[in-house]
Write a protein that holds these residues in place. Structure first.
Motif, PDB file in Angstrom:
ATOM      1  N   PRO A   1      26.346  16.388  -0.984  1.00 60.20           N
ATOM      2  CA  PRO A   1      27.212  15.966   0.122  1.00 60.20           C
ATOM      3  C   PRO A   1      26.631  16.358   1.472  1.00 60.20           C
ATOM      4  O   PRO A   1      26.785  15.619   2.440  1.00 60.20           O
ATOM      5  CB  PRO A   1      28.522  16.698  -0.169  1.00 60.20           C
ATOM      6  N   ALA A   2      25.954  17.506   1.516  1.00 59.21           N
ATOM      7  CA  ALA A   2      25.369  17.924   2.793  1.00 59.21           C
ATOM      8  C   ALA A   2      24.376  16.866   3.275  1.00 59.21           C
ATOM      9  O   ALA A   2      24.343  16.529   4.466  1.00 59.21           O
ATOM     10  CB  ALA A   2      24.681  19.285   2.632  1.00 59.21           C
ATOM     11  N   ASP A   3      23.557  16.313   2.354  1.00 54.58           N
ATOM     12  CA  ASP A   3      22.640  15.225   2.708  1.00 54.58           C
ATOM     13  C   ASP A   3      23.403  14.034   3.271  1.00 54.58           C
ATOM     14  O   ASP A   3      23.038  13.460   4.302  1.00 54.58           O
ATOM     15  CB  ASP A   3      21.894  14.719   1.453  1.00 54.58           C
TER      16      ASP A   3
ATOM     17  N   ILE B   1      26.403  13.845   4.500  1.00 58.08           N
ATOM     18  CA  ILE B   1      27.062  14.131   5.774  1.00 58.08           C
ATOM     19  C   ILE B   1      26.045  14.070   6.914  1.00 58.08           C
ATOM     20  O   ILE B   1      26.290  13.485   7.955  1.00 58.08           O
ATOM     21  CB  ILE B   1      27.765  15.504   5.725  1.00 58.08           C
TER      22      ILE B   1
ATOM     23  N   THR C   1      32.789  21.776  -2.106  1.00 60.09           N
ATOM     24  CA  THR C   1      31.639  20.919  -2.354  1.00 60.09           C
ATOM     25  C   THR C   1      31.842  19.554  -1.702  1.00 60.09           C
ATOM     26  O   THR C   1      30.928  19.013  -1.076  1.00 60.09           O
ATOM     27  CB  THR C   1      31.433  20.718  -3.866  1.00 60.09           C
ATOM     28  N   PHE C   2      33.047  19.016  -1.803  1.00 51.43           N
ATOM     29  CA  PHE C   2      33.359  17.722  -1.194  1.00 51.43           C
ATOM     30  C   PHE C   2      33.347  17.804   0.329  1.00 51.43           C
ATOM     31  O   PHE C   2      33.486  16.792   0.999  1.00 51.43           O
ATOM     32  CB  PHE C   2      34.734  17.216  -1.678  1.00 51.43           C
ATOM     33  N   SER C   3      33.273  19.012   0.882  1.00 51.40           N
ATOM     34  CA  SER C   3      33.162  19.166   2.330  1.00 51.40           C
ATOM     35  C   SER C   3      31.743  19.486   2.749  1.00 51.40           C
ATOM     36  O   SER C   3      31.503  19.883   3.876  1.00 51.40           O
ATOM     37  CB  SER C   3      34.098  20.270   2.829  1.00 51.40           C
ATOM     38  N   GLY C   4      30.809  19.358   1.815  1.00 48.48           N
ATOM     39  CA  GLY C   4      29.413  19.563   2.161  1.00 48.48           C
ATOM     40  C   GLY C   4      28.937  20.999   2.105  1.00 48.48           C
ATOM     41  O   GLY C   4      27.834  21.299   2.528  1.00 48.48           O
ATOM     42  N   ILE C   5      29.787  21.897   1.594  1.00 49.58           N
ATOM     43  CA  ILE C   5      29.362  23.298   1.492  1.00 49.58           C
ATOM     44  C   ILE C   5      28.533  23.484   0.242  1.00 49.58           C
ATOM     45  O   ILE C   5      28.879  22.980  -0.825  1.00 49.58           O
ATOM     46  CB  ILE C   5      30.595  24.211   1.480  1.00 49.58           C
ATOM     47  N   ARG C   6      27.422  24.192   0.385  1.00 48.82           N
ATOM     48  CA  ARG C   6      26.583  24.463  -0.791  1.00 48.82           C
ATOM     49  C   ARG C   6      27.164  25.658  -1.522  1.00 48.82           C
ATOM     50  O   ARG C   6      26.912  26.805  -1.171  1.00 48.82           O
ATOM     51  CB  ARG C   6      25.138  24.703  -0.364  1.00 48.82           C
TER      52      ARG C   6
END
Lengths: 333, 501, 324
Positions: free
Chosen positions: B323-325, B327, C204-209
């Motif tokens: 998701p980080a990618d 985003i 995780t769905f918020s982009g946190i690793r």
């Protein structure tokens, strides 16, 4: 589905495969490294191994039931110590002075009753307060240990009753008394878990607690019964062990919970509950004992045993994880 | 006239911030199939939970026959002969089919033993009636979802039921399995059992039910005889006038292609999917549950690795591993499961909203809380989020306001592509139309929007184009001019255009 | 709305409950023995709690992140033995960073297993409890470790020194608590720890690793353990292999008493410090009353269960669990 099935089959057989591997390894390594001339797989050695497995093994059967039910019990080591203390101390109480050797069954019953009550107390607290079993038994692990000290102070309690020692050292059909107890407990707990309504409900509760509640299963009493059983078995383990040794230190039984949980997890019981069997646990108990003995046999000291068992426990988890990965398309959360 | 088996009278139930049931009354006659309809969040499942004793009503009464009853829990409901077939499967996967069917009621022998022989006989008799392919000893975890649903249904046949409640029972069934289910329902009906049937599928409702009761926003709208009404009239009652679900008729100029997907596949989940979304465009994805729509969204958000195919953003191929990618490249996803995936319920509204950008909102080594509050206030005003303060825990808000927090969270990231998955599930009508309006506005501002929805009126209302999916494949893409309810239904049922009569 | 405020009131009561209990204990002990609140006694309690306290600070991160750590006790034994051994072989200047590096490796290993491989933290750290104990015994050959020249080393400053009239261990505990308190409450990392523990999927769905966050929690925890090992080694300048055995329980007890949920997502450094102090003062108070040390075991048992129970009861609005 197919993958799932085969991995299940693999898992249930894995512990026995591991035991075979251990036997082969220690037999061969023993030829080169052992200090004694005896073969590792000597009958006498194996019988001794079964006997030495008993104290941990008896408790592990109860832990299997409790963990399948979706709980955990960290207080078994302390319960073990209390029961041992009661067993040895009560035989010297003046009220029982006139009983002669009849004091033995009285002491046994007392010790077992105390263990059962303490277990049931844990279960009752978990049920009625809704506090997680991990926290409740973490607390009672401390609390029960405190009770041991409060009952008998900081010194060891010793009392040797020779009739009792003879009984404990007796052999029947080649198996030691302790081994018979382990086998009997395994059989009984297997019966409870596989054949009785209580056992099947315990699985259902651990597997899907909400479904069990919705189906009208009374979750609380089942949990209390299982905690009472593990308390009883922790006491039984103490009774079997201390009948022979005759001396208990207030710190005895420390880290038993570690060994017991290790054996149960090695035996394939799911940490989150709902799946597991006493047969697997028996395998886990034997595997650990083999490892301790085997490493001793090839000249390694206790430090290596701790190291190896810890790492094996982790390796089993890693392996289990790898077997259960569904593939690339799995959601990455 | 006989007495109803079951009667609800004026049931009221409130939760913090929401009036879930506001005077719900209806009755079920013996041998009647009674549909309960309403949009998501209209109060259907809450009513059923009151009926099952899981919730206690604030006021109102439940009658069984003549007698007024209070349900203290599932066990009591069961003992009175009310059986629930749950939408979410409530099975113990590690146990056998037989043990699941008789969960809580295993037959006993001496010494507390399970009477396995009797259990197997009873179970196999029921399974035979259901005409299924598995037997009593099969482990439930080894069954397909549809077969697990059949196990759930088999439970209803074990007790002397007076009323059986089916909650979306066909969601995961194939057509052949549906036929079996309808036979079971017909048998129960013939035995004089009262049946409550909850479903969104009009076709089924008109095929098997006798009467329909309709709820909207927790309020009872009335009961109609199925034979005397039609789909439009029922829809009208369900939606009311508050929600404008006219067709999308706005035509504005579309920009460049923002997102393009070529031949994307992900194992068995979906195959060979290709589509594009332009700036200023809303593309609706419509299909049944399990058609692969959510899985495509998850792949675009870096949560699944595709097995083949390409994803292009502004014409550049990208690989999204997390998701980080996604985003970082300007993709935002408002996920399907608001409570499980969208929010951290124990965290404050503000912290939830700024979570994806917590690394970039910095004041020295710390999180810039002032800037966070500014962002929160901005979106609170823009989306009309009703909350006492930014400090309120997200779990204490109503569904609609929770969803607005999630939408605000992703809008504040200023994405190029906004994907929304079931954005109005379980929220009130007011918030619903606000969200529809918002999605149109965003498109007008140049966002590329993908909306996944299982509600046809919603898809028709907001989309410029509609992608119809069936079983992991795109069947057809419609423009808003060519789409009709009929051809859309055909497409998502696997019927190719032109084949239909 | 009415229910919400009721919940809030319940929540406040539960939060303050710990502080109220703390106050009640302090007052009762002071009545029983006026020496209890003397400066000397308070300093001695805090000082003796400092080692456990420093470990509890790290475990707080792990627990808020939704995991457990049962290996901190045996890891602390490892750090103590290693730094004592290296003190004589390579000198204290090099011994301290070397020991930190080795302990951090252990933390990284656990963090890798729990964070990246997603293994059950209870079982992993249970295994590591045993494995690290074995490692320590192997390292020391089972012997006690002593510094040869106990008088002539500055190394004792971390355990025995004073600055501004306050013992160094207390200063280290306070400084570390303040620092980590700020990290947890004010930085992006701290926010992510709460998010991952509160709802890992949503994080995780918020982009946190998620994996990295969990990994860092364990790394940080092992850093705290190394600090505690340093303080222990410096205080005694000699040690058994089992010096930290059982400490994991005290540490968890303190964190739980502070109100951190084992489910993750809640708790603060300040509350953990209160938890540590409660345990320390109870132990001390009971001893001053002339009771044996083991009475505190029983008292701690009762307090832990009461504390968690009241916390849960306040949240559900009912004292007893509704479970049938």
């Amino acid at each position: 589905m197919q993958v799932n099935k085969s991995s299940n089959a693999l898992k249930s057989g894995a512990i026995w495969g591991f035991i075979v591997l251990e036997l082969i390894f220690f037999s061969i390594a023993g030829e080169f490294l052992s200090l004694s001339d005896k073969a590792f797989m000597d009958t006498e050695n194996m019988l001794l191994l079964l006997k030495q497995s008993a104290p941990i093994g008896i408790i592990a059967m109860g832990m299997t039931l409790v963990m399948v039910n979706g709980n955990i019990d960290l207080s078994v080591g302390a319960t073990f110590a209390i029961a041992a203390m009661i067993l040895l101390d009560s035989m010297t109480w003046t009220v029982f002075a006139g009983l002669g050797d009849w004091v033995i069954p009285v002491a046994w019953v007392l010790a077992l009753a105390v263990g059962t009550l303490l277990g049931a107390l844990n279960g009752l607290i978990v049920w009625k307060t809704g506090v997680d079993a991990f926290i409740v038994t973490l607390g009672s692990m401390l609390g029960f240990r405190g009770l041991v000290f409060m009952v008998n102070g900081e010194n060891p309690t010793s009392h040797l009753n020779w009739t009792l020692v003879d009984f404990a050292e007796a052999k029947f059909l080649g198996f030691a008394t302790a081994t018979w107890f382990l086998l009997a407990v395994t059989l009984v707990i297997w019966f409870i878990m596989a054949k009785t309504v209580h056992g099947r409900n315990a699985y259902a509760i651990g597997n899907n607690r909400e479904a069990a509640v919705n189906a009208g299963i009374r979750v609380g009493p089942h949990m209390v019964i299982n905690f009472a059983i593990i308390g009883f078995l922790a006491a039984l383990s103490a009774v079997v062990f201390y009948s022979e040794s005759g001396s208990v230190n207030p710190n005895d039984g420390q880290l038993y919970e570690l060994w017991v949980i290790t054996a149960v997890v090695l035996g394939g019981t799911k940490i989150t509950g709902g799946a597991g069997s006493v047969i697997g646990t028996l395998g886990g108990v034997i595997a650990i004992q083999l490892l301790r003995k085997g490493l001793g046999h090839i000249g390694a000291d206790t430090s290596t045993v701790n190291l190896v068992i810890g790492l094996i426990l982790i390796a089993v988890l890693v392996l289990d994880r790898q077997l259960n990965v569904r593939g690339k398309e799995e959601l990455k959360v | 006239m006989t007495d109803p088996v079951l009667r609800l009278e004026n049931i009221v139930k409130t939760f913090p911030g929401v009036r879930a049931l506001d005077g719900v009354s209806f009755s079920v006659m013996p041998g009647e199939v009674h549909a309960l309809m309403g949009e998501n969040g209209a109060g259907k499942s809450t009513s059923m939970k009151v009926l099952g004793g899981i919730y206690q009503p604030d006021s109102g009464d439940i009658f069984m026959g003549e007698k007024k009853v209070t349900m203290s829990g599932p066990l009591e409901a069961k003992s009175m002969g009310i059986v629930f077939i749950h939408q979410e499967l409530s099975l113990a996967e590690e146990l056998s089919v037989a043990e699941n069917i008789y969960l809580g009621e295993l037959p006993r022998k001496s010494f507390g033993r399970v009477d396995w022989a009797r259990l197997a006989d009873q179970t196999n008799a029921i399974l035979k009636k259901l005409n299924v392919s598995f037997d009593a000893k099969t482990r439930v975890g080894d069954l397909s979802i549809a077969n697990q649903q059949m196990v759930e249904i088999a439970r209803a046949l074990t007790v002397d039921a007076k009323a059986v409640i089916f909650d979306e029972p066909t969601a995961s069934l194939t057509d052949a399995e549906k036929v079996v289910l309808f036979d079971v329902i017909a048998d129960l009906k013939a035995d004089g059992v009262g049946i409550i049937y909850i479903s969104h599928r009009m076709e089924e409702i008109f095929k098997i039910t006798d009467r329909i009761s309709i709820l909207r926003d927790g309020q009872y709208q009335g009961t109609v005889v199925t034979a005397d009404t039609n789909e439009e009239a029922v829809t009208q009652m369900m939606i009311g006038r508050a929600l404008d679900l006219s067709r999308n008729a706005t035509h504005h100029d579309l920009g460049d292609v923002a997102l393009e997907v070529r031949g994307l596949s992900c194992g068995k989940l979906y195959q060979d999917v290709s589509f594009e979304v332009r700036r200023g465009e809303v593309v609706g994805f419509y299909g049944l549950i399990g058609a692969g729509r959510t899985e495509i969204a998850e792949t675009l958000f870096g949560l699944r690795d595709p097995s083949s195919g390409q994803i292009l953003l502004d014409g550049q191929e990208v690989r999204l591993h997390s998701p980080a990618d996604a985003i970082a490249r300007g993709i935002s996803l408002v996920p399907e499961d608001r409570k499980g995936q969208g929010l951290i319920l124990g965290m404050s509204c503000r912290d939830n909203m700024t979570l994806p950008q917590v690394d970039t909102l910095k004041a020295g080594p710390f999180v810039a809380e002032r800037a966070e509050i500014d962002i929160f206030d901005q979106y609170r005003a823009r989306l009309d989020i009703r909350t006492p303060s930014w400090k309120t825990q997200a779990g204490n808000l109503s569904g609609g306001n929770q969803q607005k927090i999630v939408i605000g969270k992703w809008l504040s990231m200023q994405p190029k592509v906004l994907i929304v998955d079931e954005p109005t599930r379980g929220i009130d009508v007011g918030s619903k139309s606000e969200i529809h309006k918002l999605l149109r506005e965003l498109a007008a501002q140049g966002y590329a929007v993908m909306i996944i929805s299982s509600e046809m009126p919603e898809v028709l209302h907001v989309s410029d184009r509609i992608v119809a999916m069936y079983s992991g494949r795109i069947m057809r893409t419609f423009t808003s001019d060519e789409v009709t309810e009929d051809n859309l239904i055909q497409a998502i049922s696997g019927i190719k255009s032109g084949q239909a009569a | 709305m009415a229910t919400m405020t009721k919940q809030q009131i319940g929540g406040i009561l539960a939060r303050q409950g710990i502080l109220i209990a703390f106050a009640v204990f302090m007052i009762a002990f002071t009545f029983a023995n006026p020496k209890f609140l003397s400066v000397d006694n308070v300093l001695s309690v805090v000082r003796s709690s400092a080692i456990l306290g420093v470990m509890a600070l790290g475990v707080t991160f792990v627990v808020i992140g939704g995991n457990l750590d049962l290996s901190v006790g045996s890891m602390m034994s490892f750090s103590t033995i290693v730094v004592l051994d290296l003190h004589d072989s390579i000198g204290p200047f090099l011994a301290i960073p070397a020991m930190f590096a080795m302990t951090l490796c252990l933390g990284a290993f656990i963090g890798f297993l729990v964070g990246y491989l997603r293994l059950n933290s209870l079982i992993v750290t249970l295994g590591m409890l045993s494995a690290i104990h074995g490692l320590t015994l192997t390292y020391s050959g089972g012997k006690n470790m002593d510094i040869a020249d106990k008088e002539g080393t500055w190394f004792s400053v971390f355990g025995q020194g004073t600055a501004l009239g306050i013992p160094v261990p207390i200063l280290m505990f306070i400084a570390l608590a303040a620092f980590l308190g700020i990290v947890l409450a004010k930085t992006a990392f701290g926010r992510k720890v709460y998010a991952v523990g509160g709802n890992g999927t949503a994080a995780t769905f918020s982009g946190i690793r998620r994996a990295r966050t969990v990994f860092l929690c364990y790394l940080l925890s092992s850093g705290c353990v190394a600090t505690a090992g340093l303080m222990q080694a410096s205080r005694s300048l000699g040690s058994q292999n089992t010096v930290g055995q059982g400490l994991e329980l005290g540490v968890l007890a303190a964190v739980i008493l502070g109100g951190a949920s084992l489910l993750g997502g809640s708790g603060t450094i300040f509350k953990t410090v209160i938890g540590v102090l409660i345990l320390g003062f109870i132990q001390n108070g009971l001893l001053l009353m002339g009771l044996q040390f083991y009475v505190q075991f029983v008292v701690t048992w009762v307090i832990i269960i009461l504390a968690v129970w009241l916390d849960i009861a306040a949240k559900r609005g009912k004292l007893w669990s509704p479970l049938a």
